[in-house]
Scaffold this motif. Structure first.
Motif, PDB file in Angstrom:
ATOM      1  N   ASP A 110      17.578  33.537  60.110  1.00 21.94           N
ATOM      2  CA  ASP A 110      18.068  34.048  61.385  1.00 21.94           C
ATOM      3  C   ASP A 110      19.372  34.820  61.204  1.00 21.94           C
ATOM      4  OD1 ASP A 110      15.967  33.173  62.945  1.00 21.94           O
ATOM      5  OD2 ASP A 110      16.943  31.299  63.538  1.00 21.94           O
ATOM      6  N   LEU A 113      18.548  38.187  60.070  1.00 18.33           N
ATOM      7  CA  LEU A 113      18.135  39.058  61.174  1.00 18.33           C
ATOM      8  C   LEU A 113      19.346  39.524  61.974  1.00 18.33           C
ATOM      9  CD1 LEU A 113      14.908  37.213  62.408  1.00 18.33           C
ATOM     10  CD2 LEU A 113      15.055  39.331  61.084  1.00 18.33           C
ATOM     11  N   HIS A 118      18.861  42.458  64.531  1.00 17.42           N
ATOM     12  CA  HIS A 118      17.603  42.147  65.219  1.00 17.42           C
ATOM     13  C   HIS A 118      17.709  41.026  66.261  1.00 17.42           C
ATOM     14  CE1 HIS A 118      15.077  44.886  63.054  1.00 17.42           C
ATOM     15  NE2 HIS A 118      15.432  44.398  61.880  1.00 17.42           N
ATOM     16  N   VAL A 119      18.853  40.369  66.331  1.00 21.33           N
ATOM     17  CA  VAL A 119      18.971  39.255  67.275  1.00 21.33           C
ATOM     18  C   VAL A 119      19.599  39.750  68.577  1.00 21.33           C
ATOM     19  CG1 VAL A 119      19.927  36.951  67.680  1.00 21.33           C
ATOM     20  CG2 VAL A 119      19.235  37.617  65.364  1.00 21.33           C
ATOM     21  N   LYS A 120      18.863  39.557  69.667  1.00 22.45           N
ATOM     22  CA  LYS A 120      19.359  40.042  70.959  1.00 22.45           C
ATOM     23  C   LYS A 120      20.436  39.124  71.522  1.00 22.45           C
ATOM     24  CE  LYS A 120      15.607  42.725  72.961  1.00 22.45           C
ATOM     25  NZ  LYS A 120      14.471  42.627  73.874  1.00 22.45           N
ATOM     26  N   TYR A 123      20.158  35.231  72.696  1.00 24.94           N
ATOM     27  CA  TYR A 123      19.074  34.500  72.035  1.00 24.94           C
ATOM     28  C   TYR A 123      19.561  33.110  71.640  1.00 24.94           C
ATOM     29  CZ  TYR A 123      15.866  32.863  68.465  1.00 24.94           C
ATOM     30  OH  TYR A 123      15.008  32.077  67.739  1.00 24.94           O
ATOM     31  N   LEU A 131      13.511  33.064  64.232  1.00 22.68           N
ATOM     32  CA  LEU A 131      13.189  34.105  65.211  1.00 22.68           C
ATOM     33  C   LEU A 131      12.075  34.980  64.633  1.00 22.68           C
ATOM     34  CD1 LEU A 131      13.821  35.832  67.758  1.00 22.68           C
ATOM     35  CD2 LEU A 131      15.661  36.914  66.463  1.00 22.68           C
ATOM     36  N   SER A 132      11.035  35.216  65.449  1.00 21.18           N
ATOM     37  CA  SER A 132       9.948  36.070  64.958  1.00 21.18           C
ATOM     38  C   SER A 132       9.921  37.367  65.745  1.00 21.18           C
ATOM     39  CB  SER A 132       8.602  35.353  65.097  1.00 21.18           C
ATOM     40  OG  SER A 132       8.220  35.347  66.460  1.00 21.18           O
ATOM     41  N   ALA A 133       9.264  38.351  65.184  1.00 26.67           N
ATOM     42  CA  ALA A 133       9.232  39.685  65.784  1.00 26.67           C
ATOM     43  C   ALA A 133       8.566  39.688  67.157  1.00 26.67           C
ATOM     44  CB  ALA A 133       8.516  40.657  64.853  1.00 26.67           C
ATOM     45  N   ASP A 135       9.083  37.369  69.454  1.00 30.34           N
ATOM     46  CA  ASP A 135       9.952  36.687  70.409  1.00 30.34           C
ATOM     47  C   ASP A 135      10.701  37.704  71.270  1.00 30.34           C
ATOM     48  OD1 ASP A 135      11.385  33.613  70.254  1.00 30.34           O
ATOM     49  OD2 ASP A 135      12.475  35.197  71.342  1.00 30.34           O
ATOM     50  N   TYR A 138      13.961  39.080  70.028  1.00 33.48           N
ATOM     51  CA  TYR A 138      13.977  39.941  68.844  1.00 33.48           C
ATOM     52  C   TYR A 138      14.177  41.395  69.256  1.00 33.48           C
ATOM     53  CZ  TYR A 138      12.460  41.928  64.372  1.00 33.48           C
ATOM     54  OH  TYR A 138      12.404  42.608  63.187  1.00 33.48           O
ATOM     55  N   ASN A 139      15.113  42.031  68.637  1.00 38.36           N
ATOM     56  CA  ASN A 139      15.380  43.443  68.913  1.00 38.36           C
ATOM     57  C   ASN A 139      14.753  44.291  67.799  1.00 38.36           C
ATOM     58  OD1 ASN A 139      16.432  45.992  69.232  1.00 38.36           O
ATOM     59  ND2 ASN A 139      18.584  45.378  69.101  1.00 38.36           N
TER      60      ASN A 139
END
Ligand SMILES: Nc1nc2c(ncn2[C@@H]2O[C@H](COP(=O)(O)OP(=O)(O)O)[C@@H](O)[C@H]2O)c(=O)[nH]1
Ligand SMILES: [Mg+2]
Length: 266
Positions: A110, A113, A118-120, A123, A131-133, A135, A138-139
């Protein structure tokens, strides 16, 4: 290194700083480390130092045995000038991620990411699954501002040893950041509690053999060179602003900005 060498210059540098890259309004500084190390307190301390008064923007935990508060990915901005609608912020922001404790902290995947943006915002990290794509948190298309530009490892000088599982995760995170070319530094907090000399007077920080040894030990343990490890004392129970506290906070902050700016320049 002597104490108080460049305090005014450091402050000026921080106040005048603008990212040398038009694609972004701010540098993103990510703090990571064990629960209770002083990540939230450092963000608070930067805010207090720059505003010249005590401020409380990030939650700090009351005791080091508390579970970390920081389970959501949140960006902390530092107010620069003005109030209400004319408020402005410094062109650097902080994120902190909860501890690296076994089965409880944020997963290195995480953090990877997060480094890539990639983490909004908002989150909620789940220690049980990465975190997966798919979710909503996920950004998929991070902007240059969403990415992390400096990674800061936060450790306390007042703990006996870092556990092996934390060390392992730190090494993993360090490696990921190196692959991405992200500059890394460390801060050593709680120096006011770590030895009698600094307890008496923070100005003794660079004279203290004990702190020197701690910095050396951390350097070996986490693989960050000693000249990239900065001792600080965070504001904790103070009522007023203190010059020596500010000096150390500014010195660390200046390096973070400096390194981050080198990175976005590349
Ligand atoms: N004396 C002292 N206390 C600190 C320092 N940094 C943090 N603390 C205290 O340590 C506790 C944990 O700090 P916190 O910032 O919540 O740690 P985090 O879990 O890494 O975010 C809080 O009670 C802080 O007030 C420091 O440099 N000196
Ligand atoms: Mg915290």
């Amino acid at each position: 290194m002597s104490f108080n060498r460049d305090k005014e210059k450091d402050l000026q540098y921080v106040q005048d700083y603008e990212p040398g890259n038009d694609d972004l309004k701010h540098l993103r500084i990510l703090l990571y480390g064990p629960v209770g190390a002083g990540k939230s307190s450092f963000i608070n301390s930067v805010s207090s130092t720059l505003q010249g008064r005590m401020t409380i923007p990030a939650l700090t935990s009351a005791t080091t045995s508390d579970r970390s508060f920081t389970t959501r990915y949140a960006t902390h901005k530092i107010r620069k000038e003005g109030r209400g609608k004319s408020k402005s912020y410094y062109p650097f922001v902080f994120n902190d991620v909860m501890g690296l404790e076994k089965g409880d902290g944020v997963r290195p995947d995480d953090i990877k990411l997060a480094l890539k943006g990639h983490v909004k915002e908002g989150y909620k990290f789940n220690p049980a699954s990465p975190l997966s794509a798919e979710d909503p948190g996920y950004n998929p298309c991070p902007s240059p501002e969403d990415k992390v530009h400096v990674l800061v490892c936060v450790l306390s000088a007042n703990t006996a040893e870092i556990t092996d599982s934390v060390l392992k995760k730190m090494a993993e995170i360090r490696e990921l950041a190196s692959d991405l070319g992200i500059p890394q530094i460390a801060i050593v907090t709680h120096i006011d509690l770590a030895c009698p000399e600094t307890e008496k007077d923070l100005k003794n920080v660079y004279k203290s053999q004990h702190i020197k040894q701690k910095v050396h030990d951390f350097s070996t343990a986490v693989g960050i060179p000693v000249n990239c490890i900065f001792p600080v004392k965070n504001y904790s129970d103070e009522i007023d602003i203190n010059d020596d506290v500010n000096t150390l906070i500014l010195s660390a902050l200046r390096q973070m900005i400096n390194f981050g700016d080198d990175f976005i320049d590349k």
